[in-house]
Design an enzyme around this catalytic site. Structure first.
Site, PDB file in Angstrom:
ATOM      1  N   TYR A   1     -11.660  28.880 -15.869  1.00 23.76           N
ATOM      2  CA  TYR A   1     -11.528  30.622 -16.556  1.00 23.76           C
ATOM      3  C   TYR A   1     -12.423  31.210 -17.268  1.00 23.76           C
ATOM      4  O   TYR A   1     -13.345  30.704 -17.660  1.00 23.76           O
ATOM      5  CB  TYR A   1     -10.049  30.345 -17.100  1.00 23.76           C
TER       6      TYR A   1
ATOM      7  N   HIS B   1     -11.230  23.773 -12.079  1.00 24.38           N
ATOM      8  CA  HIS B   1     -11.995  25.616 -12.758  1.00 24.38           C
ATOM      9  C   HIS B   1     -11.840  25.416 -14.120  1.00 24.38           C
ATOM     10  O   HIS B   1     -11.231  24.832 -14.952  1.00 24.38           O
ATOM     11  CB  HIS B   1     -11.203  26.564 -12.091  1.00 24.38           C
TER      12      HIS B   1
ATOM     13  N   CYS C   1       1.442  20.480 -10.741  1.00 25.34           N
ATOM     14  CA  CYS C   1      -0.337  20.457 -10.669  1.00 25.34           C
ATOM     15  C   CYS C   1      -0.431  18.712 -10.736  1.00 25.34           C
ATOM     16  O   CYS C   1      -1.570  18.890  -9.151  1.00 25.34           O
ATOM     17  CB  CYS C   1      -1.133  20.889 -12.019  1.00 25.34           C
TER      18      CYS C   1
ATOM     19  N   ARG D   1       0.559  -1.103  -0.248  1.00 23.83           N
ATOM     20  CA  ARG D   1       0.736   0.320   0.155  1.00 23.83           C
ATOM     21  C   ARG D   1       1.153   1.418  -0.011  1.00 23.83           C
ATOM     22  O   ARG D   1       0.299   2.846   0.379  1.00 23.83           O
ATOM     23  CB  ARG D   1      -0.780  -0.007   0.846  1.00 23.83           C
ATOM     24  N   ARG D   2       2.354   0.763  -0.462  1.00 18.97           N
ATOM     25  CA  ARG D   2       3.387   2.225  -0.454  1.00 18.97           C
ATOM     26  C   ARG D   2       3.911   2.732  -1.198  1.00 18.97           C
ATOM     27  O   ARG D   2       4.440   3.127  -1.623  1.00 18.97           O
ATOM     28  CB  ARG D   2       3.903   1.677   0.751  1.00 18.97           C
TER      29      ARG D   2
ATOM     30  N   ARG E   1      -3.390  19.721  -7.815  1.00 17.83           N
ATOM     31  CA  ARG E   1      -3.847  20.139  -6.658  1.00 17.83           C
ATOM     32  C   ARG E   1      -5.052  21.347  -7.720  1.00 17.83           C
ATOM     33  O   ARG E   1      -5.924  21.847  -7.009  1.00 17.83           O
ATOM     34  CB  ARG E   1      -2.374  20.900  -5.822  1.00 17.83           C
ATOM     35  N   SER E   2      -5.224  21.540  -8.956  1.00 20.81           N
ATOM     36  CA  SER E   2      -5.454  22.306  -9.612  1.00 20.81           C
ATOM     37  C   SER E   2      -5.560  21.913 -10.797  1.00 20.81           C
ATOM     38  O   SER E   2      -4.474  21.341 -11.625  1.00 20.81           O
ATOM     39  CB  SER E   2      -4.991  23.743  -9.577  1.00 20.81           C
TER      40      SER E   2
END
Length: 282
Positions: free
Chosen positions: A226, A224, A157, A137-138, A183-184
């Site tokens: 734009y 997101h 990202c 699991r690593r 993250r984005s």
């Protein structure tokens, strides 16, 4: 119709109808004319793709499979941070005069770390564990190295992959699954591009480790659209959807480091065409 299209449409509708706007906030990205690039965003978007059923390339617009694969191999196979090793120009805005994007992406993949089994970089560690410790699991990678962020021309990202192997009931071969953490994400320009890249990676790793391909789970902290992309996204949502094409990976390749962008293709790929001139915020 394509499952990837349905996921994309539902995600975009949810962002447009239920998302929050950053208009008026202090935002980092700017358009080419210098004005702030605001977004409509949703937190914590999770999309699942069963790669054993369908290859998740959207048909609403064309995703350039070979170029997407080339960028993935640039990071995971070449472990490069120089745009001169790429066949596309998507990183040009973040490269210095020598073509480097700093200690980002491929650079981090090439750093060797000391393990009990010896010194390995992150990719070789994944390959080692999938072959020798498949139920661990690593098995994961991480590109978001805080001590090096100040030397990255763009913070990662899509920054982490976590691999998980399962044994399906009645099947002799193991099944390879993975979680992609991001993250984005600029949904219009990058969503399906990233999904396709990591779907290809999962297919490649499964093949060289003699496994079946399973699920790709895509987790996006900040998904997101734009402000200047909203009309283009609405156009995509209303486009005709086509059946998903068949994915082909060269069955003769059994060493991850021998794959090239020419070892992948999709057959029967019908699309609604490309969108020309998408503005990119930097």
């Amino acid at each position: 119709m394509s499952y990837a299209d349905r996921v994309f449409v539902e995600m975009c509708r949810d962002i447009l109808e239920n998302g929050t706007s950053t208009e008026g906030e202090k935002v980092r990205p700017r358009w080419e004319d210098g004005t702030p690039a605001y977004t409509i965003k949703k937190f914590g978007v999770v999309n699942r793709y069963d790669l054993s059923r369908e290859f998740p390339i959207m048909t609403l617009r064309k995703t350039a499979l070979k170029l997407a694969t080339d960028e993935m191999l640039w990071i995971w196979q070449k472990k490069s941070n120089n745009i001169h090793d790429l066949h596309s120009h998507i990183w040009d805005e973040w490269a210095d005069a020598d073509g480097s994007i700093g200690k980002a992406y491929g650079y981090q993949m090439g750093v060797k770390h000391q393990y009990r089994e010896g010194a390995m970089d992150q990719v070789d560690r994944v390959l080692y564990d999938l072959k020798h410790n498949p139920f661990s699991r690593r098995i994961m990678t991480n590109l978001y190295v805080h001590q090096d962020l100040h030397e990255m021309n763009l913070y990662p990202c899509a920054y982490s992959m976590t691999f998980n192997v399962t044994q399906r009931k009645g099947e002799e071969k193991l099944t390879l699954n993975a979680v992609l953490n991001q993250r984005s994400q600029d949904v219009l320009t990058a969503n399906n591009w990233n999904v396709v890249q990591y779907a290809v990676l999962l297919h490649m790793l499964a093949q060289v480790c003699d496994m079946k391909v399973g699920e790709l789970v895509h987790v996006i902290a900040d998904a997101h659209i734009y402000d200047r992309h909203v009309p283009l996204v609405r156009e995509l949502i209303d486009r005709k959807q086509y059946p998903a094409p068949a994915f082909w990976l060269n069955p003769e390749v059994h060493d991850f480091y021998q794959f090239t962008r020419e070892d992948v293709k999709v057959e029967g790929y019908e699309t609604g065409g490309q969108i020309v001139g998408i503005p990119v915020a930097v």
